[in-house]
Design an enzyme around this catalytic site. Sequence first.
Site, mmCIF file in Angstrom:
data_model
loop_
_atom_site.group_PDB
_atom_site.id
_atom_site.type_symbol
_atom_site.label_atom_id
_atom_site.label_comp_id
_atom_site.label_asym_id
_atom_site.label_seq_id
_atom_site.Cartn_x
_atom_site.Cartn_y
_atom_site.Cartn_z
ATOM 1 N N SER A 133 -4.548 5.808 5.166
ATOM 2 C CA SER A 133 -3.857 4.922 4.229
ATOM 3 C C SER A 133 -4.807 4.095 3.369
ATOM 4 O O SER A 133 -4.393 3.538 2.361
ATOM 5 C CB SER A 133 -2.909 3.983 4.974
ATOM 6 O OG SER A 133 -3.636 3.063 5.753
ATOM 7 N N LYS B 177 -5.607 -2.960 6.135
ATOM 8 C CA LYS B 177 -4.981 -2.884 4.809
ATOM 9 C C LYS B 177 -5.617 -3.923 3.886
ATOM 10 O O LYS B 177 -6.331 -4.811 4.316
ATOM 11 C CB LYS B 177 -3.475 -3.167 4.882
ATOM 12 C CG LYS B 177 -2.702 -2.306 5.844
ATOM 13 C CD LYS B 177 -2.555 -0.891 5.390
ATOM 14 C CE LYS B 177 -1.730 -0.105 6.419
ATOM 15 N NZ LYS B 177 -1.836 1.296 6.247
#
Length: 180
Positions: free
Chosen positions: A41, A78
Amino acid sequence: MTKKEALDLFWLSIKYLIIAAAIAMLVRGFLLIPVPVVGNSMEGTLSQNDMVVMERISQVERFDVVVFRLASGTTYIKRVVGMPGDSLRYQDDQLYINDQPVAEPFLADEKKTQSENSFTNDFTLEDLTGEMQLASDSYFVMGDNRRNSKDSRSFGAISAADIIGKARFVYYPLKHWHII
């Protein structure tokens, strides 16, 4: 060198070794903590199986890459897009924070390689959370691989208490070494 001098030198070396090991354990345990990257991701910035060093000291700022743990126990890495008190939206591949367009230079290379028009689907914070602004202790996080990221768009904003630290650099494999 006499036997006594050799023995004194030996014990001095042992003391230095113990002190060095204690310092190394403190630094590794509290300052610079290794964290593995699982998933893709953050592709473009971090790759599957990269090892990053995380630190817990500095304040979180917009676009920092953070390591956090959700209540489910899952740990994620993230990028912070929204800060406490922000309103945010994506429209036509442009990030707007408090109705002002904000550049994301870290995505430039990824956007060039995409064949489709939209890299990040349109959304508003209100559409996702029902709130106009992030709470005073909330952060909105997204993966750099926007099309393949489980992030705040799916699990909502994260709290400051969820954040474990900031990822600082990739140290392994050596060919991926870089400062984040």
